[in-house]
Design a protein around this motif. Structure first.
Motif, PDB file in Angstrom:
ATOM      1  N   HIS A  76       6.926   2.189  -5.491  1.00 28.69           N
ATOM      2  CA  HIS A  76       7.723   2.987  -6.424  1.00 28.69           C
ATOM      3  C   HIS A  76       7.055   3.066  -7.791  1.00 28.69           C
ATOM      4  O   HIS A  76       7.015   4.119  -8.414  1.00 28.69           O
ATOM      5  CB  HIS A  76       9.119   2.381  -6.545  1.00 28.69           C
ATOM      6  CG  HIS A  76      10.062   3.168  -7.410  1.00 28.69           C
ATOM      7  ND1 HIS A  76      10.205   2.917  -8.759  1.00 28.69           N
ATOM      8  CD2 HIS A  76      10.881   4.210  -7.128  1.00 28.69           C
ATOM      9  CE1 HIS A  76      11.093   3.769  -9.255  1.00 28.69           C
ATOM     10  NE2 HIS A  76      11.512   4.559  -8.296  1.00 28.69           N
ATOM     11  N   HIS A  77       6.555   1.938  -8.262  1.00 26.05           N
ATOM     12  CA  HIS A  77       5.803   1.936  -9.522  1.00 26.05           C
ATOM     13  C   HIS A  77       4.994   0.654  -9.656  1.00 26.05           C
ATOM     14  O   HIS A  77       5.233  -0.321  -8.939  1.00 26.05           O
ATOM     15  CB  HIS A  77       6.735   2.085 -10.737  1.00 26.05           C
ATOM     16  CG  HIS A  77       7.719   0.975 -10.926  1.00 26.05           C
ATOM     17  ND1 HIS A  77       8.999   1.011 -10.431  1.00 26.05           N
ATOM     18  CD2 HIS A  77       7.627  -0.226 -11.564  1.00 26.05           C
ATOM     19  CE1 HIS A  77       9.650  -0.099 -10.769  1.00 26.05           C
ATOM     20  NE2 HIS A  77       8.834  -0.874 -11.447  1.00 26.05           N
ATOM     21  N   LEU A  78       4.043   0.702 -10.583  1.00 31.10           N
ATOM     22  CA  LEU A  78       3.320  -0.492 -10.997  1.00 31.10           C
ATOM     23  C   LEU A  78       3.836  -0.856 -12.370  1.00 31.10           C
ATOM     24  O   LEU A  78       3.989   0.019 -13.227  1.00 31.10           O
ATOM     25  CB  LEU A  78       1.815  -0.210 -11.077  1.00 31.10           C
ATOM     26  CG  LEU A  78       1.163   0.268  -9.777  1.00 31.10           C
ATOM     27  CD1 LEU A  78      -0.314   0.551 -10.027  1.00 31.10           C
ATOM     28  CD2 LEU A  78       1.311  -0.781  -8.686  1.00 31.10           C
ATOM     29  N   VAL A 102       4.029   4.622 -13.345  1.00 31.75           N
ATOM     30  CA  VAL A 102       3.672   3.365 -14.018  1.00 31.75           C
ATOM     31  C   VAL A 102       4.793   3.022 -14.988  1.00 31.75           C
ATOM     32  O   VAL A 102       5.298   3.903 -15.693  1.00 31.75           O
ATOM     33  CB  VAL A 102       2.330   3.493 -14.776  1.00 31.75           C
ATOM     34  CG1 VAL A 102       2.021   2.233 -15.570  1.00 31.75           C
ATOM     35  CG2 VAL A 102       1.192   3.797 -13.801  1.00 31.75           C
ATOM     36  N   GLU A 103       5.192   1.764 -14.988  1.00 25.03           N
ATOM     37  CA  GLU A 103       6.240   1.281 -15.903  1.00 25.03           C
ATOM     38  C   GLU A 103       5.553   0.390 -16.935  1.00 25.03           C
ATOM     39  O   GLU A 103       4.942  -0.613 -16.569  1.00 25.03           O
ATOM     40  CB  GLU A 103       7.252   0.476 -15.071  1.00 25.03           C
ATOM     41  CG  GLU A 103       8.427  -0.098 -15.797  1.00 25.03           C
ATOM     42  CD  GLU A 103       9.345  -0.808 -14.789  1.00 25.03           C
ATOM     43  OE1 GLU A 103      10.176  -0.123 -14.161  1.00 25.03           O
ATOM     44  OE2 GLU A 103       9.214  -2.034 -14.619  1.00 25.03           O
ATOM     45  N   LEU A 104       5.639   0.787 -18.195  1.00 27.81           N
ATOM     46  CA  LEU A 104       5.032  -0.005 -19.260  1.00 27.81           C
ATOM     47  C   LEU A 104       6.111  -0.871 -19.891  1.00 27.81           C
ATOM     48  O   LEU A 104       7.209  -0.392 -20.193  1.00 27.81           O
ATOM     49  CB  LEU A 104       4.411   0.919 -20.313  1.00 27.81           C
ATOM     50  CG  LEU A 104       3.325   1.870 -19.802  1.00 27.81           C
ATOM     51  CD1 LEU A 104       2.871   2.799 -20.931  1.00 27.81           C
ATOM     52  CD2 LEU A 104       2.145   1.098 -19.236  1.00 27.81           C
ATOM     53  N   HIS A 107       1.719  -6.593 -14.282  1.00 27.72           N
ATOM     54  CA  HIS A 107       2.851  -7.515 -14.306  1.00 27.72           C
ATOM     55  C   HIS A 107       3.549  -7.605 -12.945  1.00 27.72           C
ATOM     56  O   HIS A 107       3.858  -8.675 -12.477  1.00 27.72           O
ATOM     57  CB  HIS A 107       3.834  -7.072 -15.401  1.00 27.72           C
ATOM     58  CG  HIS A 107       5.016  -7.961 -15.566  1.00 27.72           C
ATOM     59  ND1 HIS A 107       6.210  -7.713 -14.928  1.00 27.72           N
ATOM     60  CD2 HIS A 107       5.192  -9.090 -16.287  1.00 27.72           C
ATOM     61  CE1 HIS A 107       7.078  -8.666 -15.264  1.00 27.72           C
ATOM     62  NE2 HIS A 107       6.487  -9.505 -16.083  1.00 27.72           N
ATOM     63  N   HIS A 108       3.808  -6.450 -12.329  1.00 26.08           N
ATOM     64  CA  HIS A 108       4.451  -6.469 -11.005  1.00 26.08           C
ATOM     65  C   HIS A 108       4.188  -5.184 -10.236  1.00 26.08           C
ATOM     66  O   HIS A 108       3.768  -4.182 -10.811  1.00 26.08           O
ATOM     67  CB  HIS A 108       5.966  -6.709 -11.130  1.00 26.08           C
ATOM     68  CG  HIS A 108       6.736  -5.627 -11.824  1.00 26.08           C
ATOM     69  ND1 HIS A 108       6.956  -5.599 -13.182  1.00 26.08           N
ATOM     70  CD2 HIS A 108       7.354  -4.512 -11.347  1.00 26.08           C
ATOM     71  CE1 HIS A 108       7.671  -4.535 -13.495  1.00 26.08           C
ATOM     72  NE2 HIS A 108       7.931  -3.848 -12.400  1.00 26.08           N
ATOM     73  N   VAL A 109       4.440  -5.256  -8.934  1.00 18.99           N
ATOM     74  CA  VAL A 109       4.386  -4.085  -8.063  1.00 18.99           C
ATOM     75  C   VAL A 109       5.788  -3.886  -7.514  1.00 18.99           C
ATOM     76  O   VAL A 109       6.406  -4.835  -7.025  1.00 18.99           O
ATOM     77  CB  VAL A 109       3.388  -4.294  -6.902  1.00 18.99           C
ATOM     78  CG1 VAL A 109       3.421  -3.103  -5.940  1.00 18.99           C
ATOM     79  CG2 VAL A 109       1.978  -4.510  -7.434  1.00 18.99           C
ATOM     80  N   ALA A 110       6.316  -2.672  -7.640  1.00 12.46           N
ATOM     81  CA  ALA A 110       7.671  -2.383  -7.165  1.00 12.46           C
ATOM     82  C   ALA A 110       7.612  -1.561  -5.877  1.00 12.46           C
ATOM     83  O   ALA A 110       6.977  -0.503  -5.833  1.00 12.46           O
ATOM     84  CB  ALA A 110       8.456  -1.621  -8.220  1.00 12.46           C
ATOM     85  N   TYR A 111       8.278  -2.079  -4.851  1.00 11.58           N
ATOM     86  CA  TYR A 111       8.340  -1.424  -3.545  1.00 11.58           C
ATOM     87  C   TYR A 111       9.692  -0.756  -3.394  1.00 11.58           C
ATOM     88  O   TYR A 111      10.732  -1.386  -3.633  1.00 11.58           O
ATOM     89  CB  TYR A 111       8.145  -2.465  -2.432  1.00 11.58           C
ATOM     90  CG  TYR A 111       6.786  -3.113  -2.513  1.00 11.58           C
ATOM     91  CD1 TYR A 111       5.692  -2.558  -1.858  1.00 11.58           C
ATOM     92  CD2 TYR A 111       6.581  -4.259  -3.294  1.00 11.58           C
ATOM     93  CE1 TYR A 111       4.428  -3.130  -1.968  1.00 11.58           C
ATOM     94  CE2 TYR A 111       5.329  -4.840  -3.402  1.00 11.58           C
ATOM     95  CZ  TYR A 111       4.258  -4.273  -2.738  1.00 11.58           C
ATOM     96  OH  TYR A 111       3.007  -4.835  -2.854  1.00 11.58           O
ATOM     97  N   ALA A 170       6.724  -9.258  -7.216  1.00  5.87           N
ATOM     98  CA  ALA A 170       7.103  -8.038  -6.493  1.00  5.87           C
ATOM     99  C   ALA A 170       8.549  -7.703  -6.786  1.00  5.87           C
ATOM    100  O   ALA A 170       9.401  -8.586  -6.894  1.00  5.87           O
ATOM    101  CB  ALA A 170       6.898  -8.235  -4.993  1.00  5.87           C
ATOM    102  N   GLU A 171       8.802  -6.428  -6.944  1.00  4.30           N
ATOM    103  CA  GLU A 171      10.149  -5.906  -7.211  1.00  4.30           C
ATOM    104  C   GLU A 171      10.540  -5.029  -6.024  1.00  4.30           C
ATOM    105  O   GLU A 171       9.708  -4.278  -5.513  1.00  4.30           O
ATOM    106  CB  GLU A 171      10.096  -5.073  -8.503  1.00  4.30           C
ATOM    107  CG  GLU A 171      11.391  -4.387  -8.886  1.00  4.30           C
ATOM    108  CD  GLU A 171      11.248  -3.554 -10.176  1.00  4.30           C
ATOM    109  OE1 GLU A 171      10.150  -3.489 -10.752  1.00  4.30           O
ATOM    110  OE2 GLU A 171      12.264  -2.961 -10.590  1.00  4.30           O
ATOM    111  N   LEU A 172      11.779  -5.142  -5.611  1.00  4.02           N
ATOM    112  CA  LEU A 172      12.341  -4.203  -4.634  1.00  4.02           C
ATOM    113  C   LEU A 172      13.237  -3.267  -5.419  1.00  4.02           C
ATOM    114  O   LEU A 172      13.989  -3.717  -6.292  1.00  4.02           O
ATOM    115  CB  LEU A 172      13.166  -4.941  -3.581  1.00  4.02           C
ATOM    116  CG  LEU A 172      12.445  -6.016  -2.784  1.00  4.02           C
ATOM    117  CD1 LEU A 172      13.431  -6.734  -1.874  1.00  4.02           C
ATOM    118  CD2 LEU A 172      11.306  -5.423  -1.977  1.00  4.02           C
TER     119      LEU A 172
HETATM  120 CO    CO Z   1       9.561  -2.520 -12.422  1.00  3.39          CO
END
Ligand code: CO
Length: 134
Positions: A7-9, A54-56, A78-82, A128-130
């Motif tokens: 979904h985003h980095l 991308v999420e800053l 910082h994280h990877v969102a799935y 990791a983010e869901l």
């Molecule tokens: Co996020």
């Protein structure tokens, strides 16, 4: 869990305005949302980069989660969102497998999305983010 895709980095930055400008100038990014969330200690911008996102994340203080990350690691990934169909079902499935979770329940994340985080130790060192984004 079958993720739909990334979904985003999430990227931790020192200066949000400067970082937004960098992504606009280098990659033609467009700001989709921007918000300050005092109780999460973060000021964030969601950028669309073509079909990706991308999420800053900038911190509102050294004692916030992003502030601590920046102090320890400096700016960077910082994280990877799935993206998943159902965050609650996903964390129940992962919890049953013994996966170490940061959030045992879904919570309201940035930009009103329902999210839950997995501990980096469960994902080879990457937070990791869901996320469910209907
Ligand atoms: Co996020």
């Amino acid at each position: 869990v079958q993720a739909r895709g990334i979904h985003h980095l999430g990227v931790a930055v020192e200066d949000l305005d400067e970082a937004v400008t960098t992504y606009e100038q280098l990659f033609g990014a467009r700001v989709e949302h921007r918000e300050t969330v005092p109780d999460q200690g973060v000021e964030a911008a969601s950028l669309k980069v073509g079909a990706g996102r991308v999420e800053l994340l900038a911190s509102l203080g050294e004692e916030t989660p992003v502030g601590k990350f920046l102090s320890k690691r400096g700016p960077g990934m910082h994280h990877v969102a799935y993206e998943v169909d159902d965050v609650r079902a996903a964390i129940e499935e992962l919890s049953a497998k013994g996966v170490e979770l940061v959030d045992e329940q879904p919570r309201r994340g940035l930009f009103g999305l329902e999210v839950a985080f997995l501990h980096p130790d469960a994902v080879h060192g990457v937070l990791a983010e869901l996320v469910t984004d209907a």
